[in-house]
Design an enzyme around this catalytic site. Structure first.
Site, PDB file in Angstrom:
ATOM      1  N   SER A 304       0.813  -1.210   0.000  1.00 25.26           N
ATOM      2  CA  SER A 304       0.000   0.000   0.000  1.00 25.26           C
ATOM      3  C   SER A 304       0.855   1.272   0.000  1.00 25.26           C
ATOM      4  CB  SER A 304      -0.953  -0.039   1.209  1.00 25.26           C
ATOM      5  OG  SER A 304      -1.932   0.954   1.118  1.00 25.26           O
ATOM      6  N   ASP A 315      10.042   5.503 -10.360  1.00 27.60           N
ATOM      7  CA  ASP A 315       9.669   6.165 -11.614  1.00 27.60           C
ATOM      8  C   ASP A 315      10.498   7.419 -11.867  1.00 27.60           C
ATOM      9  OD1 ASP A 315       7.846   4.214 -12.072  1.00 27.60           O
ATOM     10  OD2 ASP A 315       6.068   5.490 -12.009  1.00 27.60           O
ATOM     11  N   LYS A 329      -0.737  -4.258  -3.178  1.00 24.42           N
ATOM     12  CA  LYS A 329      -2.033  -3.675  -2.797  1.00 24.42           C
ATOM     13  C   LYS A 329      -2.093  -2.260  -3.352  1.00 24.42           C
ATOM     14  CE  LYS A 329      -4.987  -2.325   1.061  1.00 24.42           C
ATOM     15  NZ  LYS A 329      -5.030  -0.881   0.669  1.00 24.42           N
TER      16      LYS A 329
END
Length: 437
Positions: A304, A315, A329
């Site tokens: 999460s 990224d 998740k």
């Protein structure tokens, strides 16, 4: 057919959740089609009649009497639990426990759990709690609680069974990696989770661990970064951010932590069906980490909010991710308060990394895979050196003595018994050598 009066009562109860505009008109003839009210989808009258009939049959034929309140609450729980593993109906005690857990203090075992194939599965034990001290690991299946099977019970029921008075004992039966079940006895404790831990691994290299994302985690990370710089006496040469076995937590905290390492760009965005579930979070120009070389550790217990941070840093190529694939998740739960101190914990959106990756059921893949391994140190065969001998001659060039140091207590370092962490530190040192060349 159920009595119209009972159907009307049921419709009024359902209207409390859906709004008065969706009140079912029980007097409507059965052969007329249901129509949309105020632009909303028509109510499924046939299904509601079936529901009312089942309710009536249970009340009249079940072996023991059951009151309407219990039946309706059980129906609501079933409705939520069958949506996905993370949506739930929270009764007052459950709602209170959820609020406590996000503030960092609650009672129980210190274990984050999820549901898998009807069993209770360990997502992650929380550091310094009975669960972590007992050696419970991510991926363990809890098949029994105090001898009672968990197969078929709801996740909230399992959590309720594991909660209890501090000092009371509980036995969990676990299955690990498909092997034979084994029992673990634990003593419940008042769980006070420290969200952020930090220390210098050695001169120039810091270690920052986030155990769980709580309301104040972003602020605590900022303080920890400042503290590490102060202890080092100058800007760090490298930093390990440890998100292993971090079960997640508050979305805003994940955004704040990511922002401490980024100067610009998108951090995370969410997509859902309702307007306020469409959110975008971006970094501000401040960088509390001072652009220090960064290695982020993740594993199957990183879930999460931890995956939001890992995905954003990956990224933006802000750090190197090391470890094993994360939990996967990628959904956002919103707590919607109801009447009588109850609430819905409802999955309302999926979140996406800056590059548009959804990690739901896939997880974050590290840049460098490093699995868990046990570090063992070989005994040094040389017990003493010349410099250890009493009355030894000094160095001919005036150099300092170099005794073996045998008999002196060596302060254990976190990386000594943690293979993944030691590899992260080695990588940071290698990055510094590369930069200098």
């Amino acid at each position: 057919m159920p009595h119209l009066s009972r159907l009307t009562s049921l419709a009024m109860a359902l209207a409390l959740l859906g709004g008065a505009s969706q009140l079912l008109a029980a007097e409507e003839p059965a052969n007329l089609p249901a129509t949309a009210v105020n632009g909303k989808a028509p109510l499924p009258l046939d299904e509601l009649r079936t529901f009312a009939e089942v309710l009536d049959r249970i009340k009249s034929a079940y072996v023991e009497p059951v009151d309407d309140k219990t039946l309706l609450e059980n129906a609501i729980k079933g409705m939520l639990s069958n949506l996905d593993p993370h949506s739930a109906y929270l009764e007052p005690e459950d709602f209170q426990e959820l609020q406590e857990s996000t503030s960092g203090e609650f009672g129980g075992l210190g274990i984050e759990v999820g549901a898998e194939d009807g069993f209770v599965k360990v997502v992650s034990p929380i550091d310094d709690t009975p669960a972590s001290k007992a050696g419970i690991q991510p991926g363990d299946l809890i098949v029994k609680i105090d001898g009672q099977p968990t197969k078929g019970i709801s996740l909230m029921e399992a959590v309720d069974k594991m909660r209890g008075k501090a000092g009371s004992k509980i036995t969990l039966t676990l299955v690990r990696d498909g092997d034979q079940p084994f029992d673990v006895e634990l003593t419940r404790a008042a769980i006070k989770v420290k969200s952020v831990k930090s220390q210098l691994l050695e001169k120039g290299y810091g270690y920052l661990r986030i155990t769980q994302f709580q309301v104040n985690t972003g602020e605590e990370v900022g303080k920890a970064l400042a503290k590490l710089r102060k202890e080092n006496g100058s800007r760090l040469s490298g930093l390990v951010l440890d998100l292993r076995n971090n079960p997640g937590g508050v979305l805003q905290a994940a955004v704040e932590v990511s922002d401490h390492f980024l100067r610009k760009g998108l951090i995370v965005y969410t997509k859902g069906r309702i307007a306020n579930s469409e959110l975008r979070f971006s970094a501000d120009p401040a960088d509390a980490s001072e652009g220090v070389p960064l290695v982020v550790l993740i594993n199957g217990g990183s879930a999460s909010a931890a995956e939001i941070v890992a995905g954003a840093l990956q990224d933006h190529k802000r750090g190197v991710l090391m470890g094993t694939d994360s939990f996967g998740k990628g959904s956002v739960q919103t707590v919607l308060p109801l009447n009588n101190d109850r609430a819905l914990k409802l999955t309302t959106a999926l979140y996406y990394t800056p590059n548009g990756r959804s990690i739901q059921a896939q997880g974050i893949v590290p840049d460098i895979e490093v699995t868990r391994a046990k570090v063992t140190r070989e005994q040094d065969g040389d017990s003493f050196k010349e410099a250890d001998l009493a009355g030894h001659l000094g160095n001919g060039n005036g150099g300092a003595d170099k005794p073996s140091g045998k008999g002196k207590a060596q302060q254990p370092r976190p990386q000594d018994d943690d293979f993944q962490l030691s590899q992260a530190l080695n990588l940071l040192k290698g990055l510094n050598v590369t930069r200098q060349n």
